[in-house]
Design an enzyme around this catalytic site. Structure first.
Site, PDB file in Angstrom:
ATOM      1  N   TYR A 253      26.725  42.999  40.817  1.00  0.00           N
ATOM      2  CA  TYR A 253      26.233  43.889  41.745  1.00  0.00           C
ATOM      3  C   TYR A 253      27.514  44.152  42.634  1.00  0.00           C
ATOM      4  CZ  TYR A 253      26.586  40.162  45.314  1.00  0.00           C
ATOM      5  OH  TYR A 253      26.992  39.388  46.172  1.00  0.00           O
ATOM      6  N   CYS A 254      27.261  45.412  43.181  1.00  0.00           N
ATOM      7  CA  CYS A 254      28.276  45.876  44.306  1.00  0.00           C
ATOM      8  C   CYS A 254      27.437  46.639  45.596  1.00  0.00           C
ATOM      9  CB  CYS A 254      29.360  46.722  43.466  1.00  0.00           C
ATOM     10  SG  CYS A 254      28.283  48.032  42.909  1.00  0.00           S
ATOM     11  N   GLY A 255      27.872  47.826  45.851  1.00  0.00           N
ATOM     12  CA  GLY A 255      27.167  48.430  46.885  1.00  0.00           C
ATOM     13  C   GLY A 255      26.315  49.236  46.577  1.00  0.00           C
ATOM     14  N   GLY A 257      26.051  49.930  42.378  1.00  0.00           N
ATOM     15  CA  GLY A 257      26.028  49.724  40.957  1.00  0.00           C
ATOM     16  C   GLY A 257      26.976  50.548  40.328  1.00  0.00           C
TER      17      GLY A 257
END
Length: 296
Positions: A253-255, A257
């Site tokens: 995950y990240c902020g 995608g």
């Protein structure tokens, strides 16, 4: 009446292709080159993502490349910035780009390849396998002094691409919560920069990372000078925090995608299955009770 001879598809050598390979095949009518660049800008109203179309048209692009809009056309409208599109929306967007079952696709961006990896992920997760990412992207193409083209290129006429959802590419928030609660095995991987992971920086309302996560920043997976992807032992060393859990499922995950796509793409290249939590921290933070951890 003569029956048309089916076109033999152009075979891509790998999920990651070199600038040399692209230059050699650039004028093959079976190839569609796609620029998926997105730019982040700070404005008086705050940070926002904008299309890279103006730079594509004015500053130049790989000759023959078609511009694809990841912000609108290739994302589903909704509360989160880059929600993956449904199959009908994706098929419509691909056809408008000149992409169908008879084409090979090479995607690139003007950054470090994570936007191109997102496009690759959208297609592969929908069953379109004949797609690759240009290693080093536009930066490598420019650095080698290769030809650039400006202006608009009309996409080729295309038929309807055959799409079908593929398992294992996407993860939902409930899967992440079960891992956090130790109800399921899995490795959570945050693809954001280390300072964001630690909670020292970031634009989100609450800083930090999902509990139990390890950090494999997407920016650490490319050579800073060339923006080409790391390989071999160098790549394995950077991916080690994510791959140390044995056969446990990996969710990245990240902020929103996008960085996650770059890290997940690298994991797949290294032979490890990985899924992207598409909503990522945008969705996670929509729940005020969702826990975050800071190391600051």
């Amino acid at each position: 009446m003569t029956t048309p001879v089916p076109r033999i598809p152009l075979e891509l050598p790998d999920d990651l292709v070199s600038t040399d390979w692209l230059a050699e095949h650039l004028h093959d009518e079976r190839l569609v080159v796609v620029d998926v660049s997105v730019l982040g800008i700070d404005s008086p109203s705050g940070f926002r993502w904008v299309s890279g179309l103006d730079d594509h048209l004015i500053e130049g692009h790989v000759p023959g490349a078609i511009f694809a809009d990841l912000i609108d056309e290739l994302s589903e409208p909704g509360p989160y910035t880059f929600t993956r599109p449904g199959l009908e929306r994706l098929a419509r967007a691909l056809r408008a780009l000149g992409i169908d079952d008879g084409t090979a696709v090479v995607a690139y961006d003007a950054s470090i390849g994570h936007w191109a990896a997102r496009f690759w992920w959208l297609l592969r997760s929908a069953g379109f396998a004949n797609v690759a990412v240009l290693d080093g992207g536009l930066a490598a193409w420019r650095a080698e002094g290769r030809e650039l083209e400006t202006g608009f290129r009309t996409p080729r006429a295309a038929g309807e691409p055959t799409l079908a959802p593929q398992a294992g590419y996407w993860a939902e928030g409930d899967e992440v919560r079960r891992i956090v609660r130790a109800e399921a095995a899995g490795v959570l991987v945050c693809a954001l920069p280390p300072a964001d992971f630690r909670g020292e920086s970031g634009r989100r309302a609450r800083p930090g990372h999902i509990p139990g996560s390890v950090n494999v920043p997407v920016g650490s997976l490319v050579a800073q000078e060339t923006r080409r992807s790391l390989t071999g032992d160098a790549l394995a060393a950077r991916l080690a925090p994510a791959t140390g859990g044995g056969a446990a499922p990996i969710i990245v995950y990240c902020g929103a995608g996008i960085a996650a796509a770059g890290t997940a793409f690298a994991l797949r290249r290294a032979g490890r299955s990985a899924a992207i939590y598409d909503g990522s921290l945008e969705e996670w933070l929509a729940d005020p009770e969702a826990p975050l951890v800071t190391l600051a």
